[in-house]
Design an enzyme around this catalytic site. Structure first.
Site, PDB file in Angstrom:
ATOM      1  N   HIS A  43     -33.620   5.410  33.400  1.00 30.32           N
ATOM      2  CA  HIS A  43     -32.283   5.593  32.831  1.00 30.32           C
ATOM      3  C   HIS A  43     -31.632   4.212  32.693  1.00 30.32           C
ATOM      4  CE1 HIS A  43     -28.383   8.186  32.823  1.00 30.32           C
ATOM      5  NE2 HIS A  43     -28.195   7.060  32.146  1.00 30.32           N
ATOM      6  N   GLU A  72     -33.655   8.310  29.695  1.00 35.54           N
ATOM      7  CA  GLU A  72     -32.338   8.922  29.724  1.00 35.54           C
ATOM      8  C   GLU A  72     -31.281   7.888  29.362  1.00 35.54           C
ATOM      9  OE1 GLU A  72     -33.201  11.960  33.475  1.00 35.54           O
ATOM     10  OE2 GLU A  72     -31.915  10.207  33.755  1.00 35.54           O
ATOM     11  N   HIS A 200     -31.257  16.082  39.383  1.00 42.57           N
ATOM     12  CA  HIS A 200     -30.160  15.454  40.107  1.00 42.57           C
ATOM     13  C   HIS A 200     -30.046  16.050  41.497  1.00 42.57           C
ATOM     14  CE1 HIS A 200     -26.625  13.000  40.740  1.00 42.57           C
ATOM     15  NE2 HIS A 200     -26.925  12.412  39.595  1.00 42.57           N
ATOM     16  N   ASP A 201     -30.344  15.217  42.483  1.00 44.22           N
ATOM     17  CA  ASP A 201     -30.257  15.565  43.901  1.00 44.22           C
ATOM     18  C   ASP A 201     -31.247  16.649  44.326  1.00 44.22           C
ATOM     19  OD1 ASP A 201     -28.269  13.680  44.464  1.00 44.22           O
ATOM     20  OD2 ASP A 201     -26.674  15.052  43.891  1.00 44.22           O
ATOM     21  N   GLY A 223     -35.628  11.217  41.401  1.00 42.97           N
ATOM     22  CA  GLY A 223     -35.732   9.804  41.723  1.00 42.97           C
ATOM     23  C   GLY A 223     -35.154   9.440  43.075  1.00 42.97           C
TER      24      GLY A 223
END
Length: 247
Positions: A43, A72, A200-201, A223
């Site tokens: 990203h 991204e 995400h998370d 990530g």
């Protein structure tokens, strides 16, 4: 099987903290591929706080034809310094997928999705251009989004559900409501003809529950948690753990 795409931004953060070339983002990508991941995500941001344009190019050279490459970013962020803009990078490296995200420099991390009523006409020409270069287009959306007709109409092929609220609710022991929102959004997107990604998370604790709730989940991009867990178990072992969960 749901594809695991490993986000390598945190490798770049660690490297940038010393201003040198270590740890190597390409070596980290190779390690993840050897451990069984099906994709690599980056990203790049205009402030270059982690992944830089040269990283995007280096990864493109080593990944082509091997695993999926997902870039991204905010397509509306203008060029700055050596950052040429998301679309310019995509034209140059032609990734498998471009995930469009409405983030800004002021955000520590992506924390919301597009408004598919307000933003769709601005996105239309960008989606058309990305499709023309052969990249799949995914839009970052909030859990609870219900109408995907406009996204389908402009050629979007996937959505990525923002799973931050689900992950936080899971950690608090009360994920039912947030998971239901994710599940409903996934179902509506699939009914509209879109494939569903998520990210995400997500971590080893909450991923299995999430995947079980969403049949046909195409891809997860992970990530921060994965790299954090790898500090204790090693990158190879951690990637293999995630691949096993997704199986």
């Amino acid at each position: 099987m749901t594809l695991l795409s490993v986000n390598l931004n945190k490798i770049a953060v660690l490297r940038n903290s010393r201003g040198d070339d270590e740890p190597s983002i390409t070596q980290a990508a190779q390690t993840c591929i050897d451990a069984g991941c099906g994709g690599i995500t980056v990203h790049p941001r205009p402030d270059q706080r982690h992944v830089r344009p040269d990283d995007v190019r280096a990864l493109a050279a080593m990944l082509r034809g091997r695993v999926e490459y997902n870039i991204e970013g905010n397509p509306f962020a203008p060029p700055r310094g050596s950052y040429p803009g998301l679309l310019a990078l995509a034209r140059e490296v032609r990734p498998t997928q471009v995930t469009l995200v409405p983030d800004s420099d002021g955000q520590i991390t992506s924390d919301h999705g597009f408004d598919l009523t307000r933003d769709i006409e601005r996105l239309r020409p960008l989606v058309e251009e990305l499709l023309a270069i052969g990249s799949r287009v995914s839009l970052f959306v909030d859990a609870g989004t219900r109408d995907f007709s406009a996204a389908v109409a402009i050629g979007v092929q996937r959505i990525e559900i923002y799973t931050g609220p689900y992950a936080h609710a899971f950690a608090a022991g009360n994920a039912h409501e947030q998971l239901a929102l994710c599940t409903d959004t996934a179902k509506r997107a699939q009914q509209a003809g879109l494939a569903v990604n998520a990210g995400h998370d997500l971590n080893q604790a909450n991923l299995g529950t999430f995947k079980a709730a969403i049949p046909g989940l195409a891809e997860v991009s992970i990530g921060h948690a994965l790299i954090g867990e790898a500090l204790y178990e090693g990158l190879t072992t951690t990637v293999r753990n995630y691949v096993q969960i997704l199986r």
